[in-house]
Write a protein that holds these residues in place. Structure first.
Motif, PDB file in Angstrom:
ATOM      1  N   LEU A 229      12.716   0.216   6.962  1.00 16.56           N
ATOM      2  CA  LEU A 229      12.840  -1.228   6.762  1.00 16.56           C
ATOM      3  C   LEU A 229      14.206  -1.574   6.180  1.00 16.56           C
ATOM      4  O   LEU A 229      14.907  -0.693   5.674  1.00 16.56           O
ATOM      5  CB  LEU A 229      11.769  -1.685   5.761  1.00 16.56           C
ATOM      6  N   ALA A 230      14.567  -2.864   6.250  1.00 18.41           N
ATOM      7  CA  ALA A 230      15.719  -3.336   5.470  1.00 18.41           C
ATOM      8  C   ALA A 230      15.396  -3.006   4.015  1.00 18.41           C
ATOM      9  O   ALA A 230      14.351  -3.410   3.495  1.00 18.41           O
ATOM     10  CB  ALA A 230      15.904  -4.829   5.666  1.00 18.41           C
ATOM     11  N   GLU A 231      16.271  -2.230   3.379  1.00 20.07           N
ATOM     12  CA  GLU A 231      15.885  -1.630   2.099  1.00 20.07           C
ATOM     13  C   GLU A 231      15.627  -2.642   0.991  1.00 20.07           C
ATOM     14  O   GLU A 231      14.826  -2.407   0.093  1.00 20.07           O
ATOM     15  CB  GLU A 231      16.937  -0.585   1.698  1.00 20.07           C
ATOM     16  N   GLY A 232      16.306  -3.786   1.067  1.00 21.61           N
ATOM     17  CA  GLY A 232      16.102  -4.814   0.045  1.00 21.61           C
ATOM     18  C   GLY A 232      14.696  -5.388   0.039  1.00 21.61           C
ATOM     19  O   GLY A 232      14.238  -5.889  -0.987  1.00 21.61           O
ATOM     20  N   THR A 233      14.014  -5.307   1.179  1.00 22.70           N
ATOM     21  CA  THR A 233      12.670  -5.904   1.252  1.00 22.70           C
ATOM     22  C   THR A 233      11.681  -5.192   0.327  1.00 22.70           C
ATOM     23  O   THR A 233      10.596  -5.703   0.064  1.00 22.70           O
ATOM     24  CB  THR A 233      12.099  -5.872   2.687  1.00 22.70           C
ATOM     25  N   LEU A 234      12.084  -4.026  -0.165  1.00 22.12           N
ATOM     26  CA  LEU A 234      11.227  -3.303  -1.105  1.00 22.12           C
ATOM     27  C   LEU A 234      11.067  -4.071  -2.420  1.00 22.12           C
ATOM     28  O   LEU A 234       9.998  -4.046  -3.040  1.00 22.12           O
ATOM     29  CB  LEU A 234      11.861  -1.935  -1.395  1.00 22.12           C
ATOM     30  N   TYR A 235      12.137  -4.757  -2.861  1.00 20.30           N
ATOM     31  CA  TYR A 235      12.147  -5.298  -4.222  1.00 20.30           C
ATOM     32  C   TYR A 235      11.173  -6.460  -4.459  1.00 20.30           C
ATOM     33  O   TYR A 235      10.522  -6.498  -5.512  1.00 20.30           O
ATOM     34  CB  TYR A 235      13.587  -5.623  -4.647  1.00 20.30           C
TER      35      TYR A 235
ATOM     36  N   LEU B 152       0.835  -1.207   0.000  1.00 17.71           N
ATOM     37  CA  LEU B 152       0.000   0.000   0.000  1.00 17.71           C
ATOM     38  C   LEU B 152       0.873   1.261   0.000  1.00 17.71           C
ATOM     39  O   LEU B 152       0.634   2.198  -0.772  1.00 17.71           O
ATOM     40  CB  LEU B 152      -0.913  -0.018   1.241  1.00 17.71           C
ATOM     41  N   MET B 153       1.895   1.260   0.846  1.00 18.99           N
ATOM     42  CA  MET B 153       2.752   2.447   0.933  1.00 18.99           C
ATOM     43  C   MET B 153       3.534   2.661  -0.364  1.00 18.99           C
ATOM     44  O   MET B 153       3.694   3.796  -0.822  1.00 18.99           O
ATOM     45  CB  MET B 153       3.703   2.316   2.125  1.00 18.99           C
ATOM     46  N   VAL B 154       3.983   1.574  -0.974  1.00 22.17           N
ATOM     47  CA  VAL B 154       4.723   1.689  -2.240  1.00 22.17           C
ATOM     48  C   VAL B 154       3.810   2.251  -3.333  1.00 22.17           C
ATOM     49  O   VAL B 154       4.193   3.152  -4.086  1.00 22.17           O
ATOM     50  CB  VAL B 154       5.304   0.312  -2.651  1.00 22.17           C
ATOM     51  N   LEU B 155       2.599   1.733  -3.408  1.00 21.79           N
ATOM     52  CA  LEU B 155       1.659   2.249  -4.414  1.00 21.79           C
ATOM     53  C   LEU B 155       1.429   3.744  -4.208  1.00 21.79           C
ATOM     54  O   LEU B 155       1.391   4.524  -5.174  1.00 21.79           O
ATOM     55  CB  LEU B 155       0.323   1.489  -4.334  1.00 21.79           C
ATOM     56  N   ALA B 156       1.299   4.141  -2.944  1.00 17.85           N
ATOM     57  CA  ALA B 156       1.041   5.556  -2.649  1.00 17.85           C
ATOM     58  C   ALA B 156       2.224   6.436  -3.059  1.00 17.85           C
ATOM     59  O   ALA B 156       2.038   7.522  -3.610  1.00 17.85           O
ATOM     60  CB  ALA B 156       0.738   5.723  -1.153  1.00 17.85           C
ATOM     61  N   VAL B 157       3.424   5.951  -2.807  1.00 18.02           N
ATOM     62  CA  VAL B 157       4.627   6.737  -3.170  1.00 18.02           C
ATOM     63  C   VAL B 157       4.766   6.837  -4.685  1.00 18.02           C
ATOM     64  O   VAL B 157       4.999   7.923  -5.234  1.00 18.02           O
ATOM     65  CB  VAL B 157       5.894   6.097  -2.543  1.00 18.02           C
ATOM     66  N   VAL B 158       4.604   5.701  -5.368  1.00 17.79           N
ATOM     67  CA  VAL B 158       4.788   5.702  -6.830  1.00 17.79           C
ATOM     68  C   VAL B 158       3.669   6.497  -7.509  1.00 17.79           C
ATOM     69  O   VAL B 158       3.872   7.052  -8.596  1.00 17.79           O
ATOM     70  CB  VAL B 158       4.872   4.247  -7.363  1.00 17.79           C
TER      71      VAL B 158
END
Lengths: 112, 207
Positions: A43-49, A13-19
């Motif tokens: 967060l651990a930044e890799g978990t985004l991918y 949800l947060m990623v969709l909102a940012v993009v």
């Protein structure tokens, strides 16, 4: 109290909102999450991918690779399906927060 | 001195070795992200090595990250899987024809079509195995490539025979045309998958 497990379920949800604000690559998305949350989303930044990949597989994001400073960089943008999904998820999140708030605010004080 | 980022990317690539296409994409994105963190930490006064260590720490351990991609599959993999299932279905149908129809109509063709049906089953099984283990097994890769070429040739032969029969007024067997199309399509898809995955695995290994 650790926030990471609570946040992990809301990454999509947060990623969709940012993009939705502007097409972005991974590092920019992480920075935007940190800034917008006042540093609470860390967060651990890799978990985004895996999240980005999953959202693209679902058709909510589209990506394109380009070469920047000799490195391959993938930029993500929201698709029309992603915009609809963001709207639905925002509504569901709002409902959830309202429900939880109603419960915890109405709960009897704990007298131990 | 070893580069923490180079070591990390090698570990990530290794953890995703089952899917070279995915590995290439994830490693490229991780490399870009890690270099952005390094630039940020360098601006904050860290040395190159300290910044790389910080970048790897901030990105998170490679193994658990790779595991989060475990459930994903690529469209080409799905196509190989589906075409293998289609070929298995054709083989089972052939076995039913061999058991129920050929003994009374043309027993002399039973050995030939039994061989074809078994060949289809073996080929599909090898393709599915290749999907799981990836291009690491050189012998399996060679067998899949060779059988894919054979499948394309056999399928094309069946299709051409039936096209020729239809155009010259000879006996036309629709099932043979369908069988030829299915096995040829399977062969093409598997050949493309094997070739692409091998090429990318080599590209990744060379970096």
């Amino acid at each position: 109290m650790k926030r990471e497990p609570m946040l992990a379920g809301q990454i999509d949800l947060m990623v969709l909102a940012v993009v939705a604000r502007k097409p972005s690559h991974g590092y920019d998305i992480i920075k935007a999450l940190r800034v917008a949350s006042g540093g609470h989303v860390d967060l651990a930044e890799g978990t985004l991918y895996p999240s980005l990949y999953r959202l693209e597989q679902a058709g909510y994001l589209a990506s394109a690779a380009e070469t920047v400073s000799g490195r391959s960089r993938r930029t993500y943008r929201l698709t029309p399906a992603g915009r609809a999904a963001l709207r639905d998820r925002r509504r569901a999140w709002g409902d959830l927060v309202a429900s939880v708030n109603a419960v915890i605010r109405g709960a009897a004080p704990d007298h131990g | 001195m070893d580069s923490p980022i180079a070591n990390y990317l090698a570990e990530l690539r290794q953890a995703l070795r089952h899917d070279p296409l995915l590995a290439r994409r994830v490693v490229e994105e991780a490399a870009d992200h890690l270099q952005e963190i390094v630039a940020e930490e360098r601006r904050n006064g860290m040395s190159q090595h300290e910044a790389e260590e910080a970048a790897v720490r901030r990105f998170g351990p490679a193994g658990p990250l790779a595991a989060q991609f475990g459930g994903f599959s690529l469209p080409l993999k799905i196509m190989v899987g589906l075409s293998s299932v289609m070929t298995i279905a054709v083989a089972l149908w052939l076995f039913s024809v061999i058991a129920l129809v050929l003994p009374s109509r043309d027993p002399s063709r039973i050995p030939f079509w039994s061989g074809i049906a078994i060949g289809f089953l073996v080929y599909s099984g090898l393709c599915l195995t290749y999907l799981i283990v990836g291009p690491r097994q050189a012998a399996l890769r060679l067998v899949v490539l060779a059988l894919s070429v054979a499948a394309i040739l056999f399928g094309a032969y069946c299709v051409l025979q039936m096209v020729s029969a239809a155009s010259s007024g000879r006996h036309f067997e629709g099932y043979l045309l369908l069988l030829g199309l299915i096995i040829a399509a399977h062969g093409i898809i598997a050949l493309v998958y094997a070739a692409v995955s091998v090429a990318i695995a080599r590209q990744i290994a060379a970096r």
